[in-house]
Design a protein around this motif. Sequence first.
Motif, short mmCIF file in Angstrom:
data_model
loop_
_atom_site.label_atom_id
_atom_site.label_comp_id
_atom_site.label_asym_id
_atom_site.label_seq_id
_atom_site.Cartn_x
_atom_site.Cartn_y
_atom_site.Cartn_z
N TYR A 279 0.83 -1.21 0.00
CA TYR A 279 0.00 0.00 0.00
C TYR A 279 0.87 1.26 0.00
O TYR A 279 0.56 2.23 -0.70
N ALA A 280 1.94 1.23 0.79
CA ALA A 280 2.82 2.40 0.88
C ALA A 280 3.47 2.69 -0.47
O ALA A 280 3.62 3.84 -0.88
N ARG A 380 5.20 9.33 7.17
CA ARG A 380 3.83 9.82 6.97
C ARG A 380 3.07 8.91 5.98
O ARG A 380 1.87 8.68 6.13
N ILE A 381 3.78 8.41 4.98
CA ILE A 381 3.16 7.48 4.03
C ILE A 381 2.82 6.17 4.73
O ILE A 381 1.72 5.63 4.61
N ILE A 382 3.78 5.65 5.50
CA ILE A 382 3.57 4.37 6.18
C ILE A 382 2.44 4.46 7.19
O ILE A 382 1.67 3.50 7.36
N ALA A 383 2.29 5.60 7.86
CA ALA A 383 1.24 5.75 8.87
C ALA A 383 -0.14 5.52 8.27
O ALA A 383 -1.00 4.85 8.86
N TYR A 388 -4.65 1.73 7.45
CA TYR A 388 -5.58 1.10 6.51
C TYR A 388 -5.56 -0.41 6.66
O TYR A 388 -6.61 -1.06 6.71
N ASP A 389 -4.37 -1.00 6.76
CA ASP A 389 -4.30 -2.46 6.84
C ASP A 389 -4.86 -2.97 8.17
O ASP A 389 -5.45 -4.05 8.21
N ILE A 410 -10.60 7.09 7.43
CA ILE A 410 -9.47 7.80 6.83
C ILE A 410 -9.79 9.29 6.72
O ILE A 410 -8.95 10.16 6.99
N ILE A 411 -11.03 9.59 6.33
CA ILE A 411 -11.45 11.00 6.24
C ILE A 411 -11.38 11.67 7.61
O ILE A 411 -10.87 12.80 7.75
#
Length: 797
Positions: A279-280, A380-383, A388-389, A410-411
């Motif tokens: 995902y990242a 920040r991307i990994i967070a 999500y996972d 997420i929103i």
Amino acid sequence: MIEFFRANQQDIMLFLSGICGIISFFSMMSQNMPRRRKGYVVYLSLSGMLLLLADRFAYMYRGDQSTLAFWMVRVCNFLVYFFTISIVHAFNLYLSNMLKTEGGLKDAPLRLRFVEIFISVGEVLLIISQFTGLYYTVDEFNRYQRAPGFLLSFLFPILSLVIQMTVIIHYYKYFGERVRVALLLFPIVPIIAAIAQIFLYGLALINIACTLMIVVVYTFSLMELYETANRANTLEIEYLKNERESMQTLFEQTARALVNAVDAKDKNTHGHSSRVAEYARKIAELNGKSEKECDEVYYAALLHDVGKIGISDEIILKNSELTDDEYEEIQQHVLIGDDILASITGFPYLRIGARYHHERYDGKGYPDNLRGDDIPEIARIIAVADAYDVMTSTRKYKDIVPQEKVREEIIKGTGTQFDPRFAKTMLYLIDMDSNYQMKERAEVKELSGKSGLNPEEYRSDISDGILITKKTTKIHMNCRPGDVQEGQITMPALLLFDSLDGHIYTNEKKIVLFNYHEYGDIWFDGKTVCRNARDMRTEVRNFDKEKLDLLKKEKGETEFVVEAVKYKDHALIRIVCRYRTVEVIVALPDSSGFLYLALTGEHCHITDVSIDQSEEEVGSTYIPRIAEEISYLDGPEGDVPSIQVDDYHSAITDGHAVTDGMKLKFHTMSLPTSRRVWHCPHIILFYSDDAKVDGGNYREFSLVRLDGEHWASNGSSENKMVTNLLDDFESWDDWKEINKKGYDCEVNFKRVGNKVTITTENGGIAIRNVTIVPDTQEEIYVALSGDQVALTNIRYE
């Protein structure tokens, strides 16, 4: 010719014995050949090699009256007879194994068991002949002489070869095209050679013929084996072509080893790190990162939880809520991970993911309470990917969260827990994942992580759903009958259904929550049960009752190939085996729903399931229509043809040049199957040579959805979008109901040079999007599309 052969047969023996030795060596080294078959090939080739060496030495020392020659003639002639029988025995074992694996037989045919008896009798007579001179004698000049019982030595090997030939002919179709020819030649050629040798004394025709057939069988079998292996490994080879050089491969293996160590510690999060890494990487790619930067994000995400190795098992595996002290301890995994990865000085970015992936954008995370852009971008991307996972995976305390709820969370976290830029990218990925494939899936997804299915009662054991699309899906499987009483059915079957996550549910609450409904059942003999499908029509072809009766008698394993494809509201399922072809056409309730197949059955054992999907999509005429196409285009036609968009952008209007002050008016109605807020109209700003989306030199500038989201593609424009909820906005559920009832929409365009402003108000949502195309662009086009929506009376003013 015969004299030439007689003069050079010792050299021929030496050459062929070397070939047999090489075959034996390479067979032992082979990684592709099954272990048992490998043993039989080694036995066969070594017997051939030793037979020829013994025969050669017997010829060499014939007539020599030395002490060494005395023993060599006697021992070698005995070995010639012995290894001739051994070759027949080895081939019998090899043939039995082929029938069980390629032919699907549970046990070897009875005829091959009789061959074992003949071979044993032949060996006993050979031993007796050494004391009686039944087969041969050695005269006073140390020369081999045929005895009156010589022909008896041919009886049992030739009889065995004849029986083997009848078996090969009987099961001829069970073998590959090349292998069947080689197997049939193996008994025929030595039999012909044996007849010839009776009359051509002094020639080793049988021995040379046997070894030649060993070479032929091995060569043809190897070709068949490699072709099978090549077909199975094509996708893997294509993937490997794009892999990094050996240094990076080694690095990846090391990283995987660390991830496996984490997975081994906590079975509940198995596969979590790999999914987060994937995902990242997608988030990084969509944000324009280079290939090198995407790789760094991937590997940092892959190792982000490596610090859990240092946390006690009691806390990792605890099923109840953590105490404050335990929570403080588990927070230490980010520091432990940082320490572990700090020693990898050649890849300093790895420790960034491990240390900072629990920092929050609002500064309320840990371990350093960093805020905003102070948090490294990789973290920040990994967070976002990590959160999500967690929501889309099963845990010991929760099930997978429905996709709409994941999107909502997420929103909620945008700007507080997550960087808004990367949260928006994650939302885009969710919107593109219309069939909810981005979630935890079993390692062997075809069988829900099990090694096989063993349904006793119907549906007592059932697989997860296999998504069927316009690309033909092939499901390969083996099935053998279970223990049944007379009158009981033993048969695999398919269950056709739809649900939000591709799983089957019987619990009423989950049926509603995951919008689960069944279309029908298909048994592999052609019987069908139509549930919520509009119609199901079945045709059975190529039925061979004799083959079926033979299979039932032997209780053998049957190989099935299921081919399934869906085009709009019709599906075609074809079930093929060696005694029957079943073809079922299914008329689904609509074109917007999904179709999953699940494997099940009754009193049977399903194994060796594998799934392939073609690269090509089928056309509109591939599936014969058995029911009328459902259309919701009941409104008037406008300036351009109305469109029904059953899936994401499955239908798009032609482009229309944007002019200053232009208005776009249309009627919109979400389809009855729509269930998400993004099931609404989409406005696409773009350029292409032919004014069509995806036309020549296509550049997409902006995609504006009427739920207030937008996406700018390819970095070819700057976009700023403002969405306001007006006083008459009640809730998103009410907004979805407004879309399902339908309403007239008006979109206003203002263009000044390369700046296009779009405004519209619908269902309590006010949208203003400004797109700036950086380079000179004479024409900017707008097209209308959407997801699960009918658009009619489309007009430009």
